[in-house]
Design an enzyme around this catalytic site. Structure first.
Site, mmCIF file in Angstrom:
data_model
loop_
_atom_site.group_PDB
_atom_site.id
_atom_site.type_symbol
_atom_site.label_atom_id
_atom_site.label_comp_id
_atom_site.label_asym_id
_atom_site.label_seq_id
_atom_site.Cartn_x
_atom_site.Cartn_y
_atom_site.Cartn_z
ATOM 1 N N LYS A 278 45.272 27.197 65.723
ATOM 2 C CA LYS A 278 46.095 27.607 66.860
ATOM 3 C C LYS A 278 47.146 28.563 66.321
ATOM 4 O O LYS A 278 48.061 28.160 65.594
ATOM 5 C CB LYS A 278 46.738 26.384 67.517
ATOM 6 C CG LYS A 278 47.574 26.701 68.748
ATOM 7 C CD LYS A 278 48.201 25.430 69.297
ATOM 8 C CE LYS A 278 49.104 25.737 70.490
ATOM 9 N NZ LYS A 278 49.803 24.523 70.961
ATOM 10 N N SER B 234 59.276 26.508 71.782
ATOM 11 C CA SER B 234 58.102 27.356 71.576
ATOM 12 C C SER B 234 58.489 28.774 71.154
ATOM 13 O O SER B 234 59.454 29.363 71.674
ATOM 14 C CB SER B 234 57.277 27.416 72.860
ATOM 15 O OG SER B 234 56.248 28.377 72.739
ATOM 16 N N ALA B 235 57.693 29.330 70.240
ATOM 17 C CA ALA B 235 57.865 30.724 69.824
ATOM 18 C C ALA B 235 57.579 31.691 70.967
ATOM 19 O O ALA B 235 57.954 32.865 70.896
ATOM 20 C CB ALA B 235 56.962 31.033 68.633
ATOM 21 N N ASP B 236 56.927 31.200 72.029
ATOM 22 C CA ASP B 236 56.650 32.059 73.186
ATOM 23 C C ASP B 236 57.936 32.649 73.749
ATOM 24 O O ASP B 236 57.966 33.802 74.198
ATOM 25 C CB ASP B 236 55.953 31.263 74.300
ATOM 26 C CG ASP B 236 54.577 30.754 73.915
ATOM 27 O OD1 ASP B 236 54.090 31.115 72.828
ATOM 28 O OD2 ASP B 236 53.997 29.993 74.707
ATOM 29 N N LYS C 229 54.831 25.251 81.211
ATOM 30 C CA LYS C 229 54.062 24.010 81.355
ATOM 31 C C LYS C 229 54.993 22.866 81.743
ATOM 32 O O LYS C 229 56.080 22.714 81.192
ATOM 33 C CB LYS C 229 53.322 23.703 80.059
ATOM 34 C CG LYS C 229 52.275 24.744 79.706
ATOM 35 C CD LYS C 229 51.532 24.378 78.437
ATOM 36 C CE LYS C 229 50.450 25.393 78.122
ATOM 37 N NZ LYS C 229 50.971 26.654 77.584
ATOM 38 N N VAL D 132 50.393 32.234 73.496
ATOM 39 C CA VAL D 132 51.057 33.280 74.270
ATOM 40 C C VAL D 132 51.765 34.260 73.338
ATOM 41 O O VAL D 132 51.640 35.481 73.472
ATOM 42 C CB VAL D 132 52.048 32.663 75.281
ATOM 43 C CG1 VAL D 132 52.960 33.733 75.871
ATOM 44 C CG2 VAL D 132 51.292 31.944 76.396
ATOM 45 N N GLU E 149 44.625 35.248 76.538
ATOM 46 C CA GLU E 149 44.753 34.461 75.317
ATOM 47 C C GLU E 149 43.459 33.714 74.996
ATOM 48 O O GLU E 149 42.562 33.607 75.841
ATOM 49 C CB GLU E 149 45.896 33.459 75.454
ATOM 50 C CG GLU E 149 45.648 32.410 76.525
ATOM 51 C CD GLU E 149 46.486 31.153 76.329
ATOM 52 O OE1 GLU E 149 46.083 30.338 75.492
ATOM 53 O OE2 GLU E 149 47.503 30.990 77.019
ATOM 54 N N ASP F 81 62.442 21.414 69.011
ATOM 55 C CA ASP F 81 61.089 21.898 69.298
ATOM 56 C C ASP F 81 61.137 22.898 70.459
ATOM 57 O O ASP F 81 61.188 22.522 71.626
ATOM 58 C CB ASP F 81 60.176 20.710 69.643
ATOM 59 C CG ASP F 81 58.700 21.106 69.673
ATOM 60 O OD1 ASP F 81 58.409 22.314 69.616
ATOM 61 O OD2 ASP F 81 57.846 20.193 69.741
#
Length: 310
Positions: free
Chosen positions: A90, A144-146, A163, A110, A28, A142
């Site tokens: 980003k 993440s789209a990951d 994380k 990611v 990435e 919230d």
């Protein structure tokens, strides 16, 4: 596909490797522009590429430059992203069509890295840690789209877990719902980025790169769709004390909440704040775990190529 060629550029080295059945590892670029300051970011990125080469694979750092989805960057292009830093968008899935249409730059998360890697035909991707369900997501939503990308896109992601600024329990629940296998490399416990343990268990322990490759191959053969998540603990000598890092994370999260920081800004803010609280120790740990993941990613890519010849 002609329409794809309009947007996607694969570097000559990566294209040659893929055409000849050589192992390739995607990387990435958010870590370059948003993960750490210049010139540390460029130095780290080039070291990661060298580690992949030293372990027998070809590195393919991924980004959007001038609207082109790029798989494989030159040192000059990596330096460009490093110097431009936070001025680079980003980029996640939602950003790719806008950046492509406008001819703008993007540092891939990611999710976006997985998309471009899959378009280029690269099955293995090594990174630091994935995004996940943020603390307080039951109110903020919230997530993440990951996680959604792992459910949809056929790429193996090698990381040091989610994380540790996240809600790890809810992240695992989300992945389970989406049918994403969470594999622990030589561990039964989910690593928590800066630390080797989290108190949560992975779905399966896997002890060799060969078995990781075979699991990925089986998933593809069964046409199950989506990716695999391989969690690789930070080497013990670089792991941080759990109590110390968790206190630092809590302090950073409280300040972010007080300042109203959220959305795509929250992760870079928290990582930067934690780095300052820990006097740079968290940044050094971050770098070491990325190196560790790059080495494992290269080994798995090599094993996967070996399976293709069987």
């Amino acid at each position: 596909m002609k329409s794809l060629e309009k947007y996607l550029t694969v570097s000559p080295e990566v294209k040659e490797a893929l055409a000849n059945g050589k192992p390739v590892v995607a990387l990435e670029s958010t870590i370059i522009s948003h993960g750490m300051p210049y010139p540390k970011n460029v130095e780290t990125a080039m070291n990661v590429e060298k580690i992949i080469c030293d372990n027998g694979a070809v590195p393919a750092t991924i980004a959007v430059i001038g609207g082109r989805l790029r798989a494989g960057l030159t040192e000059e292009e990596i330096t460009y992203l490093g110097k431009k830093g936070l001025a680079v968008t980003k980029a996640s899935r939602r950003d790719l069509p806008v950046l492509a249409a406008r001819g703008e730059d993007g540092a891939t998360t990611v999710a976006a890295t997985m998309i471009i890697a899959a378009l280029a035909g690269i099955p293995v991707f090594a990174t630091g840690g994935i995004g996940g369900v943020h603390r307080g997501a039951e109110v903020t939503m919230d997530i993440s789209a990951d996680l959604e990308e792992l459910a949809e896109t056929p790429v193996m992601v090698v990381c040091a877990g989610a994380k540790s600024i996240l809600d790890l329990g809810l992240t695992l629940e989300y992945l389970e719902t989406k049918g994403v296998s969470v594999l622990g490399y030589q561990t039964e416990e989910l690593p928590a980025f800066f630390t080797r343990t989290s108190g949560f268990h992975v779905d399966y322990r896997v002890d060799t790169p060969n078995e990781l490759a075979r699991i990925y191959r089986a998933k593809q053969d069964l046409n199950l769709g989506g990716g695999l998540l391989v969690t690789n603990p930070i080497p013990e000598e670089y792991a941080m004390d759990p109590d110390y890092i968790n206190r630092s994370i809590d302090e950073a999260c409280e300040e972010a909440k007080r300042l109203g920081i959220k959305g795509k800004e929250i992760t870079p803010y928290l990582l930067d704040k934690i780095q300052k609280i820990t006097g740079g120790k968290s940044l050094e740990a971050n770098i070491k775990l990325v190196y560790n993941n790059a080495a494992l990613g290269a080994k798995v890519a090599c094993e996967l190529c070996g399976l293709e010849s069987e």
